[in-house]
Every structure is written in structure tokens, then in C-alpha cells.
Design a protein around this motif. Structure first.
Motif, PDB file in Angstrom:
ATOM      1  N   LYS A 158      52.148  32.841  37.314  1.00  0.00           N
ATOM      2  CA  LYS A 158      51.776  34.039  36.548  1.00  0.00           C
ATOM      3  C   LYS A 158      51.610  33.708  35.070  1.00  0.00           C
ATOM      4  O   LYS A 158      50.667  34.177  34.424  1.00  0.00           O
ATOM      5  CB  LYS A 158      52.820  35.142  36.740  1.00  0.00           C
ATOM      6  CG  LYS A 158      52.759  35.776  38.112  1.00  0.00           C
ATOM      7  CD  LYS A 158      53.836  36.806  38.299  1.00  0.00           C
ATOM      8  CE  LYS A 158      53.819  37.307  39.731  1.00  0.00           C
ATOM      9  NZ  LYS A 158      54.935  38.178  40.038  1.00  0.00           N
ATOM     10  N   GLU A 216      48.333  31.891  34.654  1.00  0.00           N
ATOM     11  CA  GLU A 216      47.211  32.838  34.696  1.00  0.00           C
ATOM     12  C   GLU A 216      47.026  33.516  33.354  1.00  0.00           C
ATOM     13  O   GLU A 216      45.905  33.630  32.847  1.00  0.00           O
ATOM     14  CB  GLU A 216      47.468  33.906  35.770  1.00  0.00           C
ATOM     15  CG  GLU A 216      46.609  33.777  36.980  1.00  0.00           C
ATOM     16  CD  GLU A 216      46.905  34.883  37.979  1.00  0.00           C
ATOM     17  OE1 GLU A 216      46.787  36.081  37.635  1.00  0.00           O
ATOM     18  OE2 GLU A 216      47.265  34.529  39.111  1.00  0.00           O
ATOM     19  N   ARG A 217      48.138  33.995  32.763  1.00  0.00           N
ATOM     20  CA  ARG A 217      48.065  34.646  31.451  1.00  0.00           C
ATOM     21  C   ARG A 217      47.568  33.662  30.394  1.00  0.00           C
ATOM     22  O   ARG A 217      46.715  34.000  29.571  1.00  0.00           O
ATOM     23  CB  ARG A 217      49.419  35.221  31.049  1.00  0.00           C
ATOM     24  CG  ARG A 217      49.823  36.460  31.839  1.00  0.00           C
ATOM     25  CD  ARG A 217      51.058  37.132  31.257  1.00  0.00           C
ATOM     26  NE  ARG A 217      52.205  36.244  31.174  1.00  0.00           N
ATOM     27  CZ  ARG A 217      53.148  36.119  32.104  1.00  0.00           C
ATOM     28  NH1 ARG A 217      53.074  36.831  33.203  1.00  0.00           N
ATOM     29  NH2 ARG A 217      54.160  35.283  31.938  1.00  0.00           N
ATOM     30  N   ASP A 218      48.097  32.437  30.429  1.00  0.00           N
ATOM     31  CA  ASP A 218      47.690  31.425  29.452  1.00  0.00           C
ATOM     32  C   ASP A 218      46.218  31.065  29.615  1.00  0.00           C
ATOM     33  O   ASP A 218      45.513  30.845  28.625  1.00  0.00           O
ATOM     34  CB  ASP A 218      48.558  30.167  29.572  1.00  0.00           C
ATOM     35  CG  ASP A 218      49.983  30.383  29.097  1.00  0.00           C
ATOM     36  OD1 ASP A 218      50.260  31.431  28.462  1.00  0.00           O
ATOM     37  OD2 ASP A 218      50.829  29.504  29.374  1.00  0.00           O
ATOM     38  N   GLN A 219      45.740  31.003  30.856  1.00  0.00           N
ATOM     39  CA  GLN A 219      44.329  30.700  31.091  1.00  0.00           C
ATOM     40  C   GLN A 219      43.438  31.805  30.528  1.00  0.00           C
ATOM     41  O   GLN A 219      42.395  31.528  29.938  1.00  0.00           O
ATOM     42  CB  GLN A 219      44.052  30.491  32.583  1.00  0.00           C
ATOM     43  CG  GLN A 219      44.562  29.165  33.097  1.00  0.00           C
ATOM     44  CD  GLN A 219      44.395  29.009  34.600  1.00  0.00           C
ATOM     45  OE1 GLN A 219      44.477  29.968  35.357  1.00  0.00           O
ATOM     46  NE2 GLN A 219      44.172  27.789  35.042  1.00  0.00           N
ATOM     47  N   GLU A 220      43.861  33.044  30.705  1.00  0.00           N
ATOM     48  CA  GLU A 220      43.084  34.163  30.163  1.00  0.00           C
ATOM     49  C   GLU A 220      43.081  34.111  28.637  1.00  0.00           C
ATOM     50  O   GLU A 220      42.043  34.316  27.998  1.00  0.00           O
ATOM     51  CB  GLU A 220      43.634  35.510  30.654  1.00  0.00           C
ATOM     52  CG  GLU A 220      42.838  36.700  30.178  1.00  0.00           C
ATOM     53  CD  GLU A 220      41.348  36.626  30.503  1.00  0.00           C
ATOM     54  OE1 GLU A 220      40.538  36.996  29.621  1.00  0.00           O
ATOM     55  OE2 GLU A 220      40.979  36.178  31.603  1.00  0.00           O
ATOM     56  N   THR A 221      44.218  33.789  28.044  1.00  0.00           N
ATOM     57  CA  THR A 221      44.297  33.632  26.590  1.00  0.00           C
ATOM     58  C   THR A 221      43.381  32.502  26.129  1.00  0.00           C
ATOM     59  O   THR A 221      42.663  32.638  25.131  1.00  0.00           O
ATOM     60  CB  THR A 221      45.757  33.350  26.162  1.00  0.00           C
ATOM     61  OG1 THR A 221      46.573  34.454  26.576  1.00  0.00           O
ATOM     62  CG2 THR A 221      45.879  33.165  24.666  1.00  0.00           C
ATOM     63  N   ARG A 262      40.695  31.377  27.686  1.00  0.00           N
ATOM     64  CA  ARG A 262      39.296  31.807  27.851  1.00  0.00           C
ATOM     65  C   ARG A 262      38.851  32.663  26.664  1.00  0.00           C
ATOM     66  O   ARG A 262      37.768  32.457  26.109  1.00  0.00           O
ATOM     67  CB  ARG A 262      39.122  32.591  29.157  1.00  0.00           C
ATOM     68  CG  ARG A 262      38.913  31.717  30.379  1.00  0.00           C
ATOM     69  CD  ARG A 262      38.484  32.527  31.588  1.00  0.00           C
ATOM     70  NE  ARG A 262      39.553  33.360  32.125  1.00  0.00           N
ATOM     71  CZ  ARG A 262      40.475  32.944  32.975  1.00  0.00           C
ATOM     72  NH1 ARG A 262      40.473  31.695  33.395  1.00  0.00           N
ATOM     73  NH2 ARG A 262      41.405  33.767  33.411  1.00  0.00           N
ATOM     74  N   SER A 263      39.695  33.603  26.277  1.00  0.00           N
ATOM     75  CA  SER A 263      39.357  34.470  25.145  1.00  0.00           C
ATOM     76  C   SER A 263      39.235  33.663  23.854  1.00  0.00           C
ATOM     77  O   SER A 263      38.314  33.887  23.059  1.00  0.00           O
ATOM     78  CB  SER A 263      40.423  35.562  24.970  1.00  0.00           C
ATOM     79  OG  SER A 263      40.431  36.420  26.072  1.00  0.00           O
ATOM     80  N   ASP A 304      35.980  31.688  23.921  1.00  0.00           N
ATOM     81  CA  ASP A 304      34.835  32.560  23.636  1.00  0.00           C
ATOM     82  C   ASP A 304      34.736  32.859  22.143  1.00  0.00           C
ATOM     83  O   ASP A 304      33.655  32.792  21.553  1.00  0.00           O
ATOM     84  CB  ASP A 304      34.938  33.873  24.419  1.00  0.00           C
ATOM     85  CG  ASP A 304      34.701  33.707  25.909  1.00  0.00           C
ATOM     86  OD1 ASP A 304      34.159  32.652  26.314  1.00  0.00           O
ATOM     87  OD2 ASP A 304      35.069  34.622  26.667  1.00  0.00           O
TER      88      ASP A 304
END
Length: 134
Positions: free
Chosen positions: A83, A86-91, A93-94, A97
Motif C-alpha cells: 500500500k 502504491e501511494r509512493d508510485q502515485e506521488t 507519477r505526479s 508529470d
């Protein structure tokens, strides 16, 4: 109809000698075993058919694996780590970008230069740049 199919809670326990014991909760005398979780679930479908007289598929099963305390702790740590990842990957990705946007749009760097700065291929920077503008 699929929405009205009954589901069955299945308790799975490893016996320490290589077998998984599968018991259908709430169905008297409905238990079996297998060398793997999948085999046990397949076999418990057969046992449920004998006990209930109805065709049962693995989609109707709600397996609950019971593990010793130390194994449960290790699995819980694993799930927590996943989990966090997942949060770190989303961070990440942002942040990627935003970095592409800043370097390519804000500073007008080429996708090759932006890729060199970020440690990404110019193709990936181009792709991210197009995703934002498209």
C-alpha cells in the motif's frame, strides 16, 4: 442468474505436512483437502455439490486463509508495504508529470534535455508531454 448465486465462506488451513484443509463454513460435513490452495478450492466445489445438490464454481467461494500468528504478521507487513508502494508510485507519477511540464513547457527544454535531467528516455518525456496536452 449470476446475481443470485449463493456464496460460500471457505476456511483454509495448512496442516504443516503439505496439505491445505478446506472447510465450507455453515455446511455440515463439507470439507476436503488438497496439495495447493487452488486444488483445495476445486475439491471443495465438488464437496459442496455433494452436500448441497447444486453446482458450485470457485467464483462462488470466499476463501479465508488462516495462518499462524507470525505468518499473519509477516503478511500484514507485506500488505502495508504494498500500500505504501502504491501511494509512493502515485506521488512519483505526479512529480514526474509536474517535472516534465516545468522543464518542457516552462523552460522550453527539448524532450532529450528534459530526459537527461530526469533520467528518463526522451521517448518517455515525449509521451508524458503528449498525454498532458492531448
Amino acid at each position: 442468474m449470476a446475481g443470485s448465486m449463493r456464496s460460500y465462506a471457505i476456511d483454509l488451513e495448512h496442516d504443516g505436512s503439505g496439505w491445505w484443509l478446506a472447510t465450507a463454513r455453515g455446511v455440515a460435513g463439507c470439507h476436503t483437502q488438497g496439495r495447493s490452495i487452488r486444488q483445495s478450492l476445486s475439491r471443495v466445489c465438488e464437496a459442496l455439490e455433494v452436500c448441497t445438490g447444486e453446482r458450485v464454481t470457485t467464483d462462488q467461494l470466499e476463501p479465508r486463509v488462516h495462518l499462524p500468528a507470525e505468518a499473519r504478521r509477516v503478511v500484514t507487513r507485506y500488505e502495508s508495504a504494498c500500500k505504501r508502494l502504491e501511494r509512493d508510485q502515485e506521488t512519483a507519477r505526479s512529480a514526474t508529470d509536474k517535472a516534465v511540464e516545468t522543464l518542457v513547457d516552462g523552460l522550453s527544454l527539448s524532450v532529450r534535455d528534459a530526459g537527461d535531467v530526469l533520467g528518463l528516455s526522451h521517448q518517455r518525456v515525449h509521451q508524458l508531454s503528449n498525454l498532458r496536452s492531448g
